[in-house]
Write a protein that holds these residues in place. Structure first.
Motif, PDB file in Angstrom:
ATOM      1  N   HIS A 166      -7.204  29.714  29.166  1.00 15.36           N
ATOM      2  CA  HIS A 166      -7.421  28.200  28.329  1.00 15.36           C
ATOM      3  C   HIS A 166      -7.680  28.479  26.907  1.00 15.36           C
ATOM      4  O   HIS A 166      -7.052  27.844  26.190  1.00 15.36           O
ATOM      5  N   THR A 167      -8.693  29.611  26.643  1.00 20.82           N
ATOM      6  CA  THR A 167      -8.622  29.968  25.348  1.00 20.82           C
ATOM      7  C   THR A 167      -7.465  30.176  24.579  1.00 20.82           C
ATOM      8  O   THR A 167      -7.020  30.074  23.320  1.00 20.82           O
ATOM      9  N   MET A 168      -6.633  31.058  25.250  1.00 20.78           N
ATOM     10  CA  MET A 168      -5.430  31.515  24.580  1.00 20.78           C
ATOM     11  C   MET A 168      -4.511  30.471  24.583  1.00 20.78           C
ATOM     12  O   MET A 168      -3.650  30.156  23.363  1.00 20.78           O
ATOM     13  N   MET A 169      -4.524  29.591  25.371  1.00 18.22           N
ATOM     14  CA  MET A 169      -3.669  28.221  25.350  1.00 18.22           C
ATOM     15  C   MET A 169      -3.834  27.416  23.869  1.00 18.22           C
ATOM     16  O   MET A 169      -3.020  27.031  23.384  1.00 18.22           O
ATOM     17  N   LYS A 170      -5.154  27.388  23.741  1.00 19.07           N
ATOM     18  CA  LYS A 170      -5.621  26.728  22.600  1.00 19.07           C
ATOM     19  C   LYS A 170      -5.137  27.410  21.287  1.00 19.07           C
ATOM     20  O   LYS A 170      -4.686  26.947  20.309  1.00 19.07           O
ATOM     21  N   LEU A 171      -4.935  28.556  21.321  1.00 22.96           N
ATOM     22  CA  LEU A 171      -4.568  29.312  20.259  1.00 22.96           C
ATOM     23  C   LEU A 171      -3.111  29.272  19.762  1.00 22.96           C
ATOM     24  O   LEU A 171      -2.772  29.149  18.640  1.00 22.96           O
ATOM     25  N   PHE A 172      -2.534  29.117  20.999  1.00 25.78           N
ATOM     26  CA  PHE A 172      -0.997  29.120  21.090  1.00 25.78           C
ATOM     27  C   PHE A 172      -0.659  27.525  20.275  1.00 25.78           C
ATOM     28  O   PHE A 172       0.138  27.357  19.397  1.00 25.78           O
ATOM     29  N   GLU A 173      -1.623  26.550  20.693  1.00 24.80           N
ATOM     30  CA  GLU A 173      -1.311  25.102  20.040  1.00 24.80           C
ATOM     31  C   GLU A 173      -1.916  25.255  18.654  1.00 24.80           C
ATOM     32  O   GLU A 173      -1.220  24.599  18.081  1.00 24.80           O
ATOM     33  N   ALA A 174      -2.864  25.832  18.332  1.00 23.38           N
ATOM     34  CA  ALA A 174      -3.210  25.972  16.827  1.00 23.38           C
ATOM     35  C   ALA A 174      -2.226  26.597  15.910  1.00 23.38           C
ATOM     36  O   ALA A 174      -2.363  26.083  14.912  1.00 23.38           O
ATOM     37  N   ALA A 175      -1.470  27.285  16.588  1.00 25.64           N
ATOM     38  CA  ALA A 175      -0.374  28.037  15.900  1.00 25.64           C
ATOM     39  C   ALA A 175       1.062  27.230  15.487  1.00 25.64           C
ATOM     40  O   ALA A 175       2.053  27.583  15.310  1.00 25.64           O
ATOM     41  N   GLY A 176       0.738  25.933  16.451  1.00 26.41           N
ATOM     42  CA  GLY A 176       1.966  25.039  16.281  1.00 26.41           C
ATOM     43  C   GLY A 176       2.888  25.174  17.629  1.00 26.41           C
ATOM     44  O   GLY A 176       4.093  24.462  17.495  1.00 26.41           O
ATOM     45  N   PHE A 177       2.589  25.809  18.677  1.00 26.99           N
ATOM     46  CA  PHE A 177       3.392  25.757  19.697  1.00 26.99           C
ATOM     47  C   PHE A 177       3.072  24.725  20.657  1.00 26.99           C
ATOM     48  O   PHE A 177       2.132  24.148  20.978  1.00 26.99           O
ATOM     49  N   VAL A 178       4.189  24.089  21.236  1.00 28.16           N
ATOM     50  CA  VAL A 178       4.049  22.926  22.249  1.00 28.16           C
ATOM     51  C   VAL A 178       4.539  23.266  23.495  1.00 28.16           C
ATOM     52  O   VAL A 178       5.176  24.479  24.034  1.00 28.16           O
ATOM     53  N   SER A 179       4.215  22.586  24.563  1.00 28.67           N
ATOM     54  CA  SER A 179       4.781  22.760  26.082  1.00 28.67           C
ATOM     55  C   SER A 179       4.446  24.358  26.421  1.00 28.67           C
ATOM     56  O   SER A 179       5.104  24.946  27.120  1.00 28.67           O
ATOM     57  N   VAL A 180       3.105  24.373  26.319  1.00 30.07           N
ATOM     58  CA  VAL A 180       2.441  25.802  26.608  1.00 30.07           C
ATOM     59  C   VAL A 180       2.301  25.746  28.049  1.00 30.07           C
ATOM     60  O   VAL A 180       1.454  24.807  28.778  1.00 30.07           O
ATOM     61  N   ARG A 181       2.712  27.060  28.566  1.00 29.29           N
ATOM     62  CA  ARG A 181       2.468  27.068  29.968  1.00 29.29           C
ATOM     63  C   ARG A 181       2.050  28.456  30.232  1.00 29.29           C
ATOM     64  O   ARG A 181       2.214  29.525  29.504  1.00 29.29           O
ATOM     65  N   ASN A 182       1.479  28.660  31.393  1.00 29.33           N
ATOM     66  CA  ASN A 182       1.010  30.129  31.965  1.00 29.33           C
ATOM     67  C   ASN A 182       1.427  30.338  33.174  1.00 29.33           C
ATOM     68  O   ASN A 182       1.401  29.326  34.127  1.00 29.33           O
ATOM     69  N   ARG A 183       1.644  31.546  33.468  1.00 27.75           N
ATOM     70  CA  ARG A 183       1.817  32.048  35.052  1.00 27.75           C
ATOM     71  C   ARG A 183       1.231  33.550  35.326  1.00 27.75           C
ATOM     72  O   ARG A 183       1.169  34.204  34.281  1.00 27.75           O
ATOM     73  N   THR A 184       1.030  33.842  36.489  1.00 28.01           N
ATOM     74  CA  THR A 184       0.794  35.238  36.558  1.00 28.01           C
ATOM     75  C   THR A 184       2.047  36.061  36.763  1.00 28.01           C
ATOM     76  O   THR A 184       3.009  35.744  37.455  1.00 28.01           O
TER      77      THR A 184
END
Length: 211
Positions: A166-184
């Motif tokens: 969740h923290t990494m997702m917020k960093l992605f969004e702060a850098a201007g990335f959208v449609s952020v997804r994650n998987r194992t």
């Protein structure tokens, strides 16, 4: 958490002898190919490429790969592989952001595997990567889920004990990335510094630069 820089040059000659490391690189490559689906018109940046385990797994599927690492020793090993395999679409570039080097070029996709936990300021790195991506360019970062500092035998040069997704997702969004997804992307077992066998998971987080 150790603040000293790890000497990856000294480890480069035997880096690929770790079967778990090779297996994980191929699993991460499969996850990227499944999530991003790059093609013959895709120009890729691999940040923290090491000896090119991930790059060479992606190479047949893309147009070009520019591999970047701060360790000349790692890049020397990769250069030998490129020459031995006669590859024309992979090039190496030494970049050390802590020494003030810049990321340059323009790419459709940036990938990075097991590098972010060695980077002090991950938000800064995401900003730099966003800066070299084309509009609607994609990013795919693989790294450890929070590991309580048990993954590495030595935490020299390790600035993060894995990451909370969740923290990494917020960093992605702060850098201007959208449609952020994650998987194992990968699951591996290895003994920690105390000799106890543990299971570690590696996530793949993807995002898209706004057009």
């Amino acid at each position: 958490m150790a603040g000293e820089k790890r000497d990856f040059d000294a480890e480069s000659a035997t880096w690929d002898e770790n079967p778990g490391r090779v297996k994980m690189a191929h699993e991460v490559a499969r996850a990227i190919l499944g999530a991003i689906k790059p093609g013959p018109a895709t120009d890729v940046l691999d940040f923290g490429c090491g000896t090119g385990l991930l790059s060479l797994a992606l190479q047949p599927h893309v147009r070009t790969i520019t591999t970047v690492d701060s360790s000349q020793g790692m890049l020397d090993v990769l250069d030998k592989k490129i020459k031995a395999q006669g590859l024309k679409n992979v090039r190496t570039r030494r970049v050390d952001l802590e020494q003030g080097n810049k990321l340059t070029g323009t790419f459709d996709l940036a990938v990075s595997s097991m590098t972010f936990h060695h980077i002090r300021d991950t938000g800064m790195l995401l900003d730099r990567i966003a800066g070299v991506l084309r509009p609607a360019g994609r990013i795919a970062v693989a790294d450890l889920d929070s590991d309580e500092g048990k993954f590495h035998d030595s935490n020299e040069g390790v600035f993060h004990s894995g990451f909370d997704r969740h923290t990494m997702m917020k960093l992605f969004e702060a850098a201007g990335f959208v449609s952020v997804r994650n998987r194992t992307a990968a699951i591996m077992q290895k003994p920690g510094p105390d000799g106890v066998m543990r299971t570690f998971t590696v996530f793949l987080m993807t995002g898209e630069k706004e057009a």
